[in-house]
Design a protein around this motif. Structure first.
Motif, PDB file in Angstrom:
ATOM      1  N   LEU A  28      -3.781 -12.774   8.544  1.00 20.36           N
ATOM      2  CA  LEU A  28      -4.710 -13.565   7.733  1.00 20.36           C
ATOM      3  C   LEU A  28      -5.626 -12.719   6.837  1.00 20.36           C
ATOM      4  O   LEU A  28      -5.851 -13.077   5.675  1.00 20.36           O
ATOM      5  N   PRO A  29      -6.207 -11.600   7.333  1.00 16.58           N
ATOM      6  CA  PRO A  29      -7.116 -10.835   6.463  1.00 16.58           C
ATOM      7  C   PRO A  29      -6.476 -10.328   5.181  1.00 16.58           C
ATOM      8  O   PRO A  29      -7.193 -10.027   4.218  1.00 16.58           O
ATOM      9  N   ALA A  30      -5.141 -10.232   5.136  1.00 19.44           N
ATOM     10  CA  ALA A  30      -4.483  -9.753   3.920  1.00 19.44           C
ATOM     11  C   ALA A  30      -4.754 -10.667   2.731  1.00 19.44           C
ATOM     12  O   ALA A  30      -4.692 -10.224   1.578  1.00 19.44           O
ATOM     13  N   LEU A  31      -5.064 -11.921   2.980  1.00 20.54           N
ATOM     14  CA  LEU A  31      -5.330 -12.859   1.891  1.00 20.54           C
ATOM     15  C   LEU A  31      -6.632 -12.537   1.160  1.00 20.54           C
ATOM     16  O   LEU A  31      -6.855 -13.022   0.047  1.00 20.54           O
ATOM     17  N   ALA A  32      -7.485 -11.734   1.778  1.00 17.44           N
ATOM     18  CA  ALA A  32      -8.742 -11.364   1.124  1.00 17.44           C
ATOM     19  C   ALA A  32      -8.542 -10.294   0.061  1.00 17.44           C
ATOM     20  O   ALA A  32      -9.409 -10.085  -0.785  1.00 17.44           O
ATOM     21  N   PHE A  33      -7.387  -9.614   0.092  1.00 16.44           N
ATOM     22  CA  PHE A  33      -7.101  -8.542  -0.866  1.00 16.44           C
ATOM     23  C   PHE A  33      -6.466  -9.121  -2.127  1.00 16.44           C
ATOM     24  O   PHE A  33      -5.928 -10.220  -2.115  1.00 16.44           O
ATOM     25  N   PRO A  34      -6.505  -8.342  -3.218  1.00 15.51           N
ATOM     26  CA  PRO A  34      -5.720  -8.758  -4.373  1.00 15.51           C
ATOM     27  C   PRO A  34      -4.234  -8.775  -3.979  1.00 15.51           C
ATOM     28  O   PRO A  34      -3.827  -7.976  -3.136  1.00 15.51           O
ATOM     29  N   GLU A  35      -3.427  -9.691  -4.471  1.00 14.93           N
ATOM     30  CA  GLU A  35      -3.701 -10.505  -5.601  1.00 14.93           C
ATOM     31  C   GLU A  35      -4.304 -11.865  -5.258  1.00 14.93           C
ATOM     32  O   GLU A  35      -4.941 -12.474  -6.131  1.00 14.93           O
ATOM     33  N   PRO A  36      -4.170 -12.376  -3.998  1.00 16.62           N
ATOM     34  CA  PRO A  36      -4.867 -13.640  -3.736  1.00 16.62           C
ATOM     35  C   PRO A  36      -6.372 -13.533  -3.967  1.00 16.62           C
ATOM     36  O   PRO A  36      -7.000 -14.465  -4.457  1.00 16.62           O
ATOM     37  N   SER A  37      -6.956 -12.390  -3.562  1.00 15.85           N
ATOM     38  CA  SER A  37      -8.382 -12.112  -3.778  1.00 15.85           C
ATOM     39  C   SER A  37      -9.285 -13.188  -3.188  1.00 15.85           C
ATOM     40  O   SER A  37     -10.318 -13.523  -3.765  1.00 15.85           O
ATOM     41  N   LEU A  38      -8.922 -13.726  -2.037  1.00 19.36           N
ATOM     42  CA  LEU A  38      -9.799 -14.670  -1.334  1.00 19.36           C
ATOM     43  C   LEU A  38     -10.820 -13.860  -0.534  1.00 19.36           C
ATOM     44  O   LEU A  38     -10.861 -13.880   0.691  1.00 19.36           O
ATOM     45  N   TRP A  39     -11.673 -13.127  -1.267  1.00 22.96           N
ATOM     46  CA  TRP A  39     -12.588 -12.173  -0.634  1.00 22.96           C
ATOM     47  C   TRP A  39     -13.515 -12.847   0.360  1.00 22.96           C
ATOM     48  O   TRP A  39     -13.920 -12.245   1.355  1.00 22.96           O
ATOM     49  N   TRP A  40     -13.870 -14.105   0.118  1.00 17.90           N
ATOM     50  CA  TRP A  40     -14.781 -14.839   0.992  1.00 17.90           C
ATOM     51  C   TRP A  40     -14.165 -15.139   2.358  1.00 17.90           C
ATOM     52  O   TRP A  40     -14.857 -15.545   3.294  1.00 17.90           O
ATOM     53  N   LEU A  41     -12.833 -14.934   2.483  1.00 24.78           N
ATOM     54  CA  LEU A  41     -12.158 -15.188   3.748  1.00 24.78           C
ATOM     55  C   LEU A  41     -12.391 -14.074   4.762  1.00 24.78           C
ATOM     56  O   LEU A  41     -12.299 -14.303   5.975  1.00 24.78           O
ATOM     57  N   GLY A  72       1.370  -7.514  12.083  1.00 20.77           N
ATOM     58  CA  GLY A  72       1.335  -8.594  11.102  1.00 20.77           C
ATOM     59  C   GLY A  72       0.448  -8.259   9.923  1.00 20.77           C
ATOM     60  O   GLY A  72       0.794  -8.537   8.765  1.00 20.77           O
ATOM     61  N   PHE A  73      -0.690  -7.635  10.198  1.00 20.17           N
ATOM     62  CA  PHE A  73      -1.605  -7.240   9.123  1.00 20.17           C
ATOM     63  C   PHE A  73      -0.966  -6.175   8.236  1.00 20.17           C
ATOM     64  O   PHE A  73      -1.002  -6.261   7.006  1.00 20.17           O
ATOM     65  N   MET A  74      -0.367  -5.162   8.849  1.00 23.06           N
ATOM     66  CA  MET A  74       0.268  -4.098   8.083  1.00 23.06           C
ATOM     67  C   MET A  74       1.414  -4.635   7.227  1.00 23.06           C
ATOM     68  O   MET A  74       1.582  -4.246   6.066  1.00 23.06           O
ATOM     69  N   LEU A  75       2.207  -5.537   7.783  1.00 24.99           N
ATOM     70  CA  LEU A  75       3.322  -6.094   7.022  1.00 24.99           C
ATOM     71  C   LEU A  75       2.823  -6.947   5.859  1.00 24.99           C
ATOM     72  O   LEU A  75       3.369  -6.891   4.750  1.00 24.99           O
ATOM     73  N   ALA A  76       1.765  -7.720   6.095  1.00 23.19           N
ATOM     74  CA  ALA A  76       1.239  -8.585   5.037  1.00 23.19           C
ATOM     75  C   ALA A  76       0.632  -7.763   3.900  1.00 23.19           C
ATOM     76  O   ALA A  76       0.835  -8.067   2.722  1.00 23.19           O
ATOM     77  N   VAL A  77      -0.106  -6.706   4.239  1.00 25.20           N
ATOM     78  CA  VAL A  77      -0.759  -5.892   3.211  1.00 25.20           C
ATOM     79  C   VAL A  77       0.256  -5.066   2.420  1.00 25.20           C
ATOM     80  O   VAL A  77       0.062  -4.801   1.232  1.00 25.20           O
ATOM     81  N   VAL A  91       9.796  -1.623  10.417  1.00 25.19           N
ATOM     82  CA  VAL A  91       9.664  -0.529  11.388  1.00 25.19           C
ATOM     83  C   VAL A  91       8.299   0.150  11.248  1.00 25.19           C
ATOM     84  O   VAL A  91       7.605   0.400  12.237  1.00 25.19           O
ATOM     85  N   VAL A  92       7.907   0.437   9.999  1.00 28.38           N
ATOM     86  CA  VAL A  92       6.616   1.078   9.754  1.00 28.38           C
ATOM     87  C   VAL A  92       5.477   0.170  10.216  1.00 28.38           C
ATOM     88  O   VAL A  92       4.501   0.632  10.827  1.00 28.38           O
ATOM     89  N   ALA A  93       5.575  -1.137   9.942  1.00 28.93           N
ATOM     90  CA  ALA A  93       4.528  -2.074  10.360  1.00 28.93           C
ATOM     91  C   ALA A  93       4.378  -2.094  11.877  1.00 28.93           C
ATOM     92  O   ALA A  93       3.259  -2.116  12.401  1.00 28.93           O
ATOM     93  N   LEU A  94       5.492  -2.078  12.585  1.00 26.93           N
ATOM     94  CA  LEU A  94       5.425  -2.082  14.048  1.00 26.93           C
ATOM     95  C   LEU A  94       4.838  -0.775  14.579  1.00 26.93           C
ATOM     96  O   LEU A  94       4.062  -0.768  15.545  1.00 26.93           O
ATOM     97  N   LEU A  95       5.202   0.335  13.952  1.00 27.37           N
ATOM     98  CA  LEU A  95       4.664   1.622  14.399  1.00 27.37           C
ATOM     99  C   LEU A  95       3.161   1.695  14.160  1.00 27.37           C
ATOM    100  O   LEU A  95       2.393   2.104  15.042  1.00 27.37           O
ATOM    101  N   LEU A  96       2.710   1.286  12.967  1.00 31.34           N
ATOM    102  CA  LEU A  96       1.282   1.328  12.682  1.00 31.34           C
ATOM    103  C   LEU A  96       0.522   0.268  13.472  1.00 31.34           C
ATOM    104  O   LEU A  96      -0.633   0.463  13.840  1.00 31.34           O
ATOM    105  N   GLY A  97       1.178  -0.863  13.732  1.00 27.33           N
ATOM    106  CA  GLY A  97       0.528  -1.908  14.526  1.00 27.33           C
ATOM    107  C   GLY A  97       0.154  -1.435  15.915  1.00 27.33           C
ATOM    108  O   GLY A  97      -0.798  -1.957  16.520  1.00 27.33           O
ATOM    109  N   ALA A  98       0.885  -0.444  16.428  1.00 26.30           N
ATOM    110  CA  ALA A  98       0.570   0.085  17.768  1.00 26.30           C
ATOM    111  C   ALA A  98      -0.827   0.688  17.838  1.00 26.30           C
ATOM    112  O   ALA A  98      -1.389   0.832  18.921  1.00 26.30           O
ATOM    113  N   LEU A  99      -1.415   1.036  16.683  1.00 24.76           N
ATOM    114  CA  LEU A  99      -2.772   1.585  16.684  1.00 24.76           C
ATOM    115  C   LEU A  99      -3.789   0.560  17.163  1.00 24.76           C
ATOM    116  O   LEU A  99      -4.889   0.929  17.586  1.00 24.76           O
ATOM    117  N   TRP A 100      -3.443  -0.729  17.088  1.00 26.75           N
ATOM    118  CA  TRP A 100      -4.354  -1.781  17.553  1.00 26.75           C
ATOM    119  C   TRP A 100      -4.202  -2.081  19.041  1.00 26.75           C
ATOM    120  O   TRP A 100      -4.880  -2.973  19.551  1.00 26.75           O
TER     121      TRP A 100
END
Length: 528
Positions: A28-41, A72-77, A91-100
């Motif tokens: 969900l936080p990926a929607l706050a970034f461009p291009e959706p730019s829903l920064w208020w989210l 999910g966040f890494m894949l969305a961004v 694969v990269v998203a799953l590897l980086l997701g392990a940091l959480w």
């Protein structure tokens, strides 16, 4: 139809359901970034994920929810990488997701069950601190760099830019996560409402204080800088065709009194030492327009082995005014980490067939004929690293220049995401930043992160001149650095030490002792 608060507290029963919900809520936080730019989210986007993790029946499940949400966040961004890396993006998203994973454990530990006032208050500091540790670790260039830091989603919010001048993007990320944590407490734990309200009030007060009392840069005049964006050169893949277009656009700047003209990344496809004809043409352009040219060479160097990406400053006397070789390369795009292990990525996507070479040091250049103007060049995703622009300013750069090319991802979120970073780096350092690209989005931001002039979109093939405001002095972030990160590390270390001390002091249960309590406050059943 009114949805009861109890429904928000109810967790998905099936592990598969939990996994799917974790991935979606983490994205969900990926929607706050461009291009959706829903920064208020951004101040509420983490709440569903936090509520899911706190409801986990075990610490292992909470860690798993953290992992899948992070993936999910890494894949969305980074989803715009899919056409280039294909399945390797997942694969990269799953590897980086392990940091959480540890962050999930921390969230359940602090928010799970029925935390009292002190544990709820501690969560308002420690949950954001844990998030910053994830952002810090994944900011290592070999793990992909700091693309998609949560605070970067607020690049167009003046209050957030003022906060960035105090503590960098880290302070913005910290406060966003703190607000999300407070809202999760409000929804899930009425007993912790007082601490949650106090947390929101403190974050609001910090933002208000930054807006009212944070120092501002001292304006010291302006400089005229032009950006040349050739756009997509249809039907011709030759670097010479692109050079011809850039040359024609630059010629139109004659008589515009520009002090510097900036071309995008890979704007020159041949080492200038091997092409005296290109040297002569660039030198002639500098004389004709009365401005030095900052071009970008992407080619094997004649004086040393390997391919380099280099910012080259060309003055009226030739291309010897300054050179900077890119130091931080894009993983898989410009080199493959551990190629012997991960080299198979070249067979499933557009990964680098040959590793580019790295520069050895940042460079601050003095622009010929511009009254001593000093510029700090950055190339491509180096603009995502706060420490690089901060270092250039401490070395005396008055203007930060970024040369980029997202033409491979022309019709995706990438161009807008990349251009937005210029606002953040400018606000952090009190120095204007020029973001020049081949095919858009090109943009200019002033010393407070404010937009200067119009942006050049992905449909533009043009040259534009900007009157760029200059400023002096060092921002608090340039002066004091990553103090928010150090404070977060200290808070987590103190918390860890307190937990160890508490476990040492806790007496072992003896015969007749009441059953231990779980994280959710219920009595644990004895094993049979």
């Amino acid at each position: 139809m009114r949805v009861s608060v109890d429904r928000w507290r109810r967790a998905p029963a099936s592990p598969w359901q939990r996994g799917a919900v974790a991935a979606v809520t983490g994205a969900l936080p990926a929607l706050a970034f461009p291009e959706p730019s829903l920064w208020w989210l951004a101040p509420v986007a983490l709440v569903p994920w936090l509520l899911l993790i706190r409801s986990a029946p075990t610490g292992r499940r909470a860690a798993f929810d953290g992992w899948l949400g992070g993936a999910g966040f890494m894949l969305a961004v980074h989803h715009w990488l899919l056409p280039s890396l294909h399945v390797f993006t997942l694969v990269v998203a799953l590897l980086l997701g392990a940091l959480w994973l540890p962050w999930g454990l921390l969230v359940r530990r602090l928010l799970g069950g029925a935390p009292g006032r002190w544990r709820a208050t501690a969560a308002l500091v420690l949950v954001p601190s844990g998030w910053l540790m994830v952002e810090l670790v994944r900011s290592w260039e070999n793990l992909g760099g700091p693309w998609g830091l949560l605070g970067a989603s607020q690049w167009q919010v003046p209050v957030a830019l003022r906060l960035a001048s105090l503590g960098g993007v880290w302070l913005v990320s910290f406060l966003i996560v703190a607000v999300n944590t407070a809202l999760a407490l409000l929804i899930a734990l009425p007993a912790a409402r007082r601490a949650a309200v106090a947390g929101v009030a403190v974050c609001a007060a910090a933002a208000g204080a930054a807006w009212a009392w944070a120092p501002l840069p001292d304006r010291t005049g302006s400089v005229r800088i032009a950006l040349v964006q050739p756009g997509v050169v249809d039907g011709v893949g030759s670097p010479d065709a692109r050079f011809d277009r850039e040359e024609a656009l630059t010629r139109k700047l004659a008589g515009r009194d520009a002090d510097l003209i900036v071309w995008g990344e890979s704007s020159v496809g041949t080492d200038l030492a091997d092409r005296p004809d290109l040297q002569r043409r660039l030198t002639a352009l500098a004389r004709e327009t009365g401005a030095a040219l900052l071009v970008n060479v992407d080619a094997p160097r004649s004086d040393r082995p390997g391919i380099y990406k280099s910012s080259v400053l060309v003055g009226p006397d030739g291309p010897d005014a300054g050179r900077y070789d890119k130091m931080r390369l894009v993983p898989f795009g410009e080199y493959i980490p551990a190629r012997s292990l991960l080299g198979w990525a070249t067979s499933v996507g557009k990964a680098a067939d040959e590793d580019r070479r790295r520069g050895t040091a940042p460079v601050v250049m003095t622009v010929p004929g511009a009254q001593g103007l000093r510029i700090g060049p950055l190339i491509c995703f180096e603009t995502a690293f706060p420490d690089m622009s901060r270092h250039l300013v401490k070395e005396g750069a008055a203007v930060l220049t970024a040369q980029s090319s997202t033409s491979t991802f022309q019709h995706s979120w990438a161009p807008e995401q990349h251009a937005s970073l210029a606002a953040l780096r400018a606000a952090e350092t009190w120095r204007p930043m020029m973001h020049a690209t081949l095919t858009g989005v090109s943009a200019v931001h002033g010393p407070r992160g404010e937009p200067v002039g119009g942006r050049l979109g992905t449909d533009s093939s043009t040259a534009a001149v900007y009157d760029v405001p200059l400023a002096t002095g060092w921002s608090p972030y340039v002066r004091f650095g990553d103090w928010v990160v150090y404070g977060s590390v200290a808070a987590l270390v103190l918390y860890g030490a307190a937990e160890v001390a508490r476990s040492v002091r806790r007496p072992a249960p003896g015969p007749g002792s009441p059953p231990a309590r779980t994280a959710h406050g219920s009595a644990a059943r004895p094993r049979r």
